[in-house]
Design an enzyme around this catalytic site. Structure first.
Site, PDB file in Angstrom:
ATOM      1  N   LYS A 167       5.781 -11.385  -8.015  1.00 54.28           N
ATOM      2  CA  LYS A 167       7.217 -11.317  -7.718  1.00 54.28           C
ATOM      3  C   LYS A 167       8.009 -12.150  -8.726  1.00 54.28           C
ATOM      4  O   LYS A 167       9.112 -11.766  -9.127  1.00 54.28           O
ATOM      5  CB  LYS A 167       7.489 -11.780  -6.294  1.00 54.28           C
ATOM      6  CG  LYS A 167       7.113 -10.712  -5.295  1.00 54.28           C
ATOM      7  CD  LYS A 167       7.370 -11.158  -3.866  1.00 54.28           C
ATOM      8  CE  LYS A 167       6.982 -10.060  -2.898  1.00 54.28           C
ATOM      9  NZ  LYS A 167       6.437 -10.568  -1.650  1.00 54.28           N
ATOM     10  N   LYS A 184      -1.047   2.042  -5.928  1.00 59.11           N
ATOM     11  CA  LYS A 184      -0.499   1.616  -4.632  1.00 59.11           C
ATOM     12  C   LYS A 184       0.865   2.231  -4.340  1.00 59.11           C
ATOM     13  O   LYS A 184       1.758   2.175  -5.187  1.00 59.11           O
ATOM     14  CB  LYS A 184      -0.390   0.090  -4.600  1.00 59.11           C
ATOM     15  CG  LYS A 184      -0.018  -0.429  -3.236  1.00 59.11           C
ATOM     16  CD  LYS A 184       0.376  -1.895  -3.217  1.00 59.11           C
ATOM     17  CE  LYS A 184       1.056  -2.214  -1.905  1.00 59.11           C
ATOM     18  NZ  LYS A 184       2.218  -3.046  -2.013  1.00 59.11           N
ATOM     19  N   LYS A 221       7.335   0.185  -1.802  1.00 55.42           N
ATOM     20  CA  LYS A 221       8.790   0.363  -1.901  1.00 55.42           C
ATOM     21  C   LYS A 221       9.295   0.088  -3.302  1.00 55.42           C
ATOM     22  O   LYS A 221      10.052   0.855  -3.876  1.00 55.42           O
ATOM     23  CB  LYS A 221       9.493  -0.592  -0.932  1.00 55.42           C
ATOM     24  CG  LYS A 221       9.756   0.001   0.410  1.00 55.42           C
ATOM     25  CD  LYS A 221      10.083  -1.097   1.413  1.00 55.42           C
ATOM     26  CE  LYS A 221       8.966  -1.233   2.420  1.00 55.42           C
ATOM     27  NZ  LYS A 221       8.874  -2.513   3.094  1.00 55.42           N
TER      28      LYS A 221
HETATM   29  P1  ADP Z   1       5.833  -2.744   0.414  1.00 56.23           P
HETATM   30  O1  ADP Z   1       4.611  -3.055  -0.407  1.00 56.23           O
HETATM   31  O2  ADP Z   1       6.194  -1.323   0.357  1.00 56.23           O
HETATM   32  O3  ADP Z   1       6.982  -3.677   0.161  1.00 56.23           O
HETATM   33  P2  ADP Z   1       5.223  -4.370   2.694  1.00 56.23           P
HETATM   34  O4  ADP Z   1       4.788  -5.432   1.739  1.00 56.23           O
HETATM   35  O5  ADP Z   1       6.422  -4.633   3.519  1.00 56.23           O
HETATM   36  O6  ADP Z   1       5.390  -2.997   1.923  1.00 56.23           O
HETATM   37  O7  ADP Z   1       3.972  -4.058   3.639  1.00 56.23           O
HETATM   38  C1  ADP Z   1       3.952  -4.029   5.056  1.00 56.23           C
HETATM   39  C2  ADP Z   1       2.557  -3.707   5.546  1.00 56.23           C
HETATM   40  O8  ADP Z   1       2.143  -2.449   5.024  1.00 56.23           O
HETATM   41  C3  ADP Z   1       1.477  -4.707   5.102  1.00 56.23           C
HETATM   42  O9  ADP Z   1       0.504  -4.837   6.129  1.00 56.23           O
HETATM   43  C4  ADP Z   1       0.875  -4.069   3.900  1.00 56.23           C
HETATM   44  O10 ADP Z   1      -0.470  -4.457   3.682  1.00 56.23           O
HETATM   45  C5  ADP Z   1       0.942  -2.602   4.283  1.00 56.23           C
HETATM   46  N1  ADP Z   1       1.034  -1.769   3.082  1.00 56.23           N
HETATM   47  C6  ADP Z   1       2.093  -1.632   2.251  1.00 56.23           C
HETATM   48  N2  ADP Z   1       1.823  -0.771   1.258  1.00 56.23           N
HETATM   49  C7  ADP Z   1       0.545  -0.356   1.465  1.00 56.23           C
HETATM   50  C8  ADP Z   1      -0.323   0.564   0.797  1.00 56.23           C
HETATM   51  N3  ADP Z   1       0.082   1.225  -0.274  1.00 56.23           N
HETATM   52  N4  ADP Z   1      -1.568   0.744   1.293  1.00 56.23           N
HETATM   53  C9  ADP Z   1      -1.984   0.092   2.414  1.00 56.23           C
HETATM   54  N5  ADP Z   1      -1.212  -0.767   3.104  1.00 56.23           N
HETATM   55  C10 ADP Z   1       0.027  -0.988   2.651  1.00 56.23           C
END
Ligand code: ADP
Ligand code: TRP
Length: 364
Positions: A127, A229, A232
């Site tokens: 980040k 992956k 967002k």
């Molecule tokens: P993002 O990565 O889109 O910002 P978050 O960090 O808010 O999403 O993730 C929220 C939850 O969703 C966490 O438990 C995270 O491990 C899971 N998660 C997010 N993206 C993935 C992915 N591509 N595959 C598996 N789990 C995911």
């Protein structure tokens, strides 16, 4: 496939169900990565465990969102939790910032967390790199951060993100924390902070929470752009709220390659990603059909994508309909989080009181 019925309730010595805790940041709408990596696990656990699920709006603040967007995102995610099958009667559903005990315990826990270990956390480095526009993977990021003049871009909240997450978990004395693979380092830190607290105060107060994957590996849902992956910030997502046309368009535009040139050739990453997505939603014989077609070079990616879109829609459309049903029902949504906050605060205030006591913050 395993169903809710396959999961046996595990009982603690005191006869209570084990505690499950997880949250998702309010930074937009939920996508398939969130759904398969986290939310679908939340739903599967709700019948047999003492489950507490929250919306991590304080964590969302670490990336300085626009206030109006933060507010609407909290509401969206709440509606999406419920639409995906989380039952407010079976689970405690709450908003993180409604529990002031979390913020106080975050302050206390920070006294036992090292700046060095926070700066070495992969998610922080990533980040910080993004915020400062640094592309290279160099380990010089620490120097870049310290030397950087625009201080707000890498704020202290971002650095102490793992402390706050550890407190979310430890304040509930959670046993299981269902999250995707990318969160495993944060869980490891949580266990480390718990051990450190215990050893510093010569107590066995905190346990060591672990991920929950129904016996399998933690999941990483791939993106549609060929990357590893779906996320967002990667802009490669299918959202639960996407309408049929949008979803089909996204899938049809997914990155592939020129196709296999000779029988049994290795599958490239972007195409493997599509197979991985199929693995989440399609029947095994359908997947085998396309695997075989790849192996004998008869595959047409257009057909594979059409099939994938069809199978994804079967999962997302019913959820989308329920989201649309409840997302503007403010009265219902605020009742859910009010009740959730009351119940979460009962647990949180008990832990905080005990932590203060252990640390020596006692009435005169
Ligand atoms: P993002 O990565 O889109 O910002 P978050 O960090 O808010 O999403 O993730 C929220 C939850 O969703 C966490 O438990 C995270 O491990 C899971 N998660 C997010 N993206 C993935 C992915 N591509 N595959 C598996 N789990 C995911
Ligand atoms: N860090 C998690 C994410 O980015 C969100 C989160 C905050 C969380 N606190 C938590 C997840 C506690 C599980 C438990 O997705």
């Amino acid at each position: 496939m395993e169903t809710n019925k396959d999961i046996k309730p595990e009982n603690k010595a005191d006869g209570n169900k084990k505690v499950v805790l997880s949250g998702i940041r309010s930074t937009g709408n939920l996508h398939l990565g969130n759904y398969f990596g986290a939310l679908s696990k939340f739903v599967r656990l709700q019948d047999n465990y003492d489950c507490r699920y929250f919306i991590a709006d304080l964590h969302a603040l670490t990336t300085n969102p626009d206030p109006a967007q933060l507010h609407s995102s909290v509401k969206n995610i709440l509606a999406e939790y419920i639409a995906a099958g989380l039952d407010p009667e079976k689970n405690i559903i709450y908003i993180q910032s409604d529990i002031p005990e979390i913020s106080e315990m975050y302050l206390l826990m920070n006294m036992h967390v090292g700046i060095g270990e926070l700066m070495r956390t992969a998610s922080f480095k990533e980040k910080a790199r993004k915020a400062l526009g640094i592309i290279s993977d160099s380990d010089e990021i620490e120097k870049e951060i310290i030397g950087n003049q625009s201080n707000q871009r890498v704020n202290a909240g971002l650095l102490t993100y793992p402390t706050l997450m550890a407190v979310d978990i430890l304040i509930h004395k959670a046993d299981y924390v269902p999250v995707g693979k990318d969160q495993e380092q944060h869980l490891e830190l949580t266990r480390r902070f718990a051990r450190r607290f215990n050893s510093f105060y010569k107590t066995e107060y905190f346990g060591e929470p672990v991920n929950f994957n129904f016996g399998g590996e933690a999941l990483k849902v791939p993106g549609l752009d060929g990357s590893g992956k779906m996320g967002k910030s990667e802009g490669n997502c299918i959202y639960l709220i996407d309408d049929e046309k949008t979803l089909r368009k996204k899938v049809m535009r997914a990155v592939t390659d020129e196709g296999p040139k000779e029988p049994n050739s290795a599958v490239s990453q972007p195409v493997e990603n599509l197979f991985t997505l199929m693995g989440l939603v399609s029947d095994p014989d359908v997947i085998q059909h396309y695997r075989d077609a790849y192996a004998d070079c008869s595959i047409r990616y257009g057909d594979l994508k059409k099939q994938l879109a069809e199978d994804l829609l079967k999962v997302t459309m019913p959820i989308r309909e329920r989201i649309l049903d409840i997302k503007d029902n403010d009265e219902y949504l605020s009742k859910v989080v009010k009740q959730g906050a009351e119940r979460a605060r009962e647990h949180a205030s008990k832990t905080l009181k005990e932590v203060r006591e252990i640390m020596g913050i006692r009435p005169l």
